[in-house]
Design a protein around this motif. Structure first.
Motif, PDB file in Angstrom:
ATOM      1  N   LEU A   1     -12.630  15.830  -0.022  1.00 28.19           N
ATOM      2  CA  LEU A   1     -11.538  15.675  -0.893  1.00 28.19           C
ATOM      3  C   LEU A   1     -11.487  14.224  -1.139  1.00 28.19           C
ATOM      4  CD1 LEU A   1      -8.827  18.319   0.361  1.00 28.19           C
ATOM      5  CD2 LEU A   1     -10.159  18.335  -1.871  1.00 28.19           C
ATOM      6  N   PRO A   2     -10.914  13.707  -2.212  1.00 26.12           N
ATOM      7  CA  PRO A   2     -10.633  12.163  -2.356  1.00 26.12           C
ATOM      8  C   PRO A   2      -9.655  11.507  -1.611  1.00 26.12           C
ATOM      9  CG  PRO A   2     -10.520  13.358  -4.461  1.00 26.12           C
ATOM     10  CD  PRO A   2     -10.508  14.111  -3.284  1.00 26.12           C
ATOM     11  N   PHE A   3      -9.875  10.186  -1.211  1.00 29.02           N
ATOM     12  CA  PHE A   3      -8.882   9.523  -0.780  1.00 29.02           C
ATOM     13  C   PHE A   3      -9.132   8.190  -1.470  1.00 29.02           C
ATOM     14  CE2 PHE A   3     -12.233   8.355   2.428  1.00 29.02           C
ATOM     15  CZ  PHE A   3     -12.358   7.125   2.547  1.00 29.02           C
ATOM     16  N   HIS A   4      -7.825   7.441  -1.615  1.00 32.95           N
ATOM     17  CA  HIS A   4      -7.847   6.205  -2.443  1.00 32.95           C
ATOM     18  C   HIS A   4      -6.907   5.296  -2.142  1.00 32.95           C
ATOM     19  CE1 HIS A   4      -4.310   7.325  -4.805  1.00 32.95           C
ATOM     20  NE2 HIS A   4      -4.800   8.416  -4.314  1.00 32.95           N
ATOM     21  N   GLY A   5      -7.231   3.892  -2.459  1.00 35.81           N
ATOM     22  CA  GLY A   5      -6.254   2.707  -1.950  1.00 35.81           C
ATOM     23  C   GLY A   5      -6.545   1.464  -2.615  1.00 35.81           C
ATOM     24  N   ILE A   6      -6.455   0.462  -1.747  1.00 36.41           N
ATOM     25  CA  ILE A   6      -6.665  -0.882  -2.198  1.00 36.41           C
ATOM     26  C   ILE A   6      -7.042  -1.423  -0.838  1.00 36.41           C
ATOM     27  CG2 ILE A   6      -4.955  -1.220  -3.750  1.00 36.41           C
ATOM     28  CD1 ILE A   6      -3.045  -2.497  -1.883  1.00 36.41           C
ATOM     29  N   ALA A   7      -7.769  -2.465  -0.995  1.00 33.84           N
ATOM     30  CA  ALA A   7      -8.540  -3.241   0.009  1.00 33.84           C
ATOM     31  C   ALA A   7      -8.122  -4.786   0.018  1.00 33.84           C
ATOM     32  CB  ALA A   7      -9.896  -3.193   0.393  1.00 33.84           C
TER      33      ALA A   7
ATOM     34  N   ASN B 146      -0.132 -12.164   7.419  1.00 28.95           N
ATOM     35  CA  ASN B 146       1.055 -12.697   6.600  1.00 28.95           C
ATOM     36  C   ASN B 146       0.646 -13.012   5.363  1.00 28.95           C
ATOM     37  OD1 ASN B 146       2.748 -12.458   8.835  1.00 28.95           O
ATOM     38  ND2 ASN B 146       2.060 -14.464   9.633  1.00 28.95           N
ATOM     39  N   ALA B 147      -0.687 -13.186   4.956  1.00 34.25           N
ATOM     40  CA  ALA B 147      -0.922 -13.535   3.670  1.00 34.25           C
ATOM     41  C   ALA B 147      -0.998 -12.176   2.547  1.00 34.25           C
ATOM     42  CB  ALA B 147      -2.054 -14.360   3.480  1.00 34.25           C
ATOM     43  N   ILE B 148      -1.565 -11.261   3.135  1.00 38.73           N
ATOM     44  CA  ILE B 148      -1.696 -10.134   2.351  1.00 38.73           C
ATOM     45  C   ILE B 148      -0.174  -9.518   2.019  1.00 38.73           C
ATOM     46  CG2 ILE B 148      -3.809  -9.761   3.393  1.00 38.73           C
ATOM     47  CD1 ILE B 148      -2.615  -7.383   4.979  1.00 38.73           C
ATOM     48  N   PRO B 149      -0.409  -8.581   0.896  1.00 40.70           N
ATOM     49  CA  PRO B 149       0.780  -7.822   0.436  1.00 40.70           C
ATOM     50  C   PRO B 149       1.306  -7.179   1.389  1.00 40.70           C
ATOM     51  CG  PRO B 149      -0.744  -8.004  -1.172  1.00 40.70           C
ATOM     52  CD  PRO B 149      -1.637  -8.482   0.020  1.00 40.70           C
TER      53      PRO B 149
END
Length: 198
Positions: free
Chosen positions: A89-95, A189-192
């Motif tokens: 099954l899919p998984f999705h997100g941001i890196a 600390n720099a990443i969202p």
């Protein structure tokens, strides 16, 4: 690098597998909406697993450039889509990817291409984070790489525990990021900040 899906020479076997899978539900494959579904599904699956047919050197395509910058380089909010190797099954997100150059830098678009190459395989998120980090370390010879991935998993949302708002964060730290807390904290600390899923 083309994004055209690759249908391997044995795609007839994949189509037949989808025919059998659909038939197992009791559906009628002669129904107009399903006549071409096994072929479409085989093509989609080939696209979703195209990473098996991609090569890191070809992806990078010699896009390594000299640089005197030794400070954090951060590429963030790279969206990705993958398939869970446990349930398909899919998984999705941001890196988010940060690295500390050591005399050379990688072309910015290559970060997204590297993420896609490893994401478009049967995966678990924990391994995906590590594979992306190691690939960037290998091609750049940098002093350190940090990868954070946030994703939603359909295997937790559509079945099983059915938790619609759950997300998973995985990290991979290599080189200086493994032992230099100041460098690690600068990256984190720099990443969202993670947003609530609801």
């Amino acid at each position: 690098m083309s994004n055209t899906p690759i249908i391997t020479s044995d795609h007839k076997q994949t189509i037949e597998s989808y025919r059998n899978l659909i038939s197992s539900t009791g559906e009628d494959l002669r129904r107009p909406g399903l006549v071409d579904t096994p072929l479409r599904a085989a093509k989609a699956f080939a696209h979703l697993t195209i990473g098996y047919h991609q090569d890191l050197d070809e992806i990078v395509n010699e896009a390594i450039f000299p640089s005197t910058n030794r400070e954090l380089v951060l590429v963030q909010n790279i969206e990705f889509y993958s398939l869970c190797e446990h349930h398909m099954l899919p998984f999705h997100g941001i890196a988010h990817i940060g690295y500390l150059p050591n005399g050379q830098v990688l072309g910015l678009s290559k970060f997204a291409r590297i993420v896609d190459m490893f994401a478009r395989r049967l995966q678990i998120q924990e391994n995906l984070s590590e594979q992306v980090a190691q690939a960037i370390m290998d091609v750049t010879g940098c002093r350190g790489v940090a990868v954070v991935m946030d994703a939603s998993h359909m295997c937790m949302m559509m079945r099983g525990v059915s938790k619609q708002h759950s997300t998973t964060r995985s990290t991979a730290m290599l080189g200086e990021y493994k032992h230099d807390n100041q460098a690690r904290n600068e990256f984190l600390n720099a990443i969202p900040k993670r947003q609530p899923a609801f």
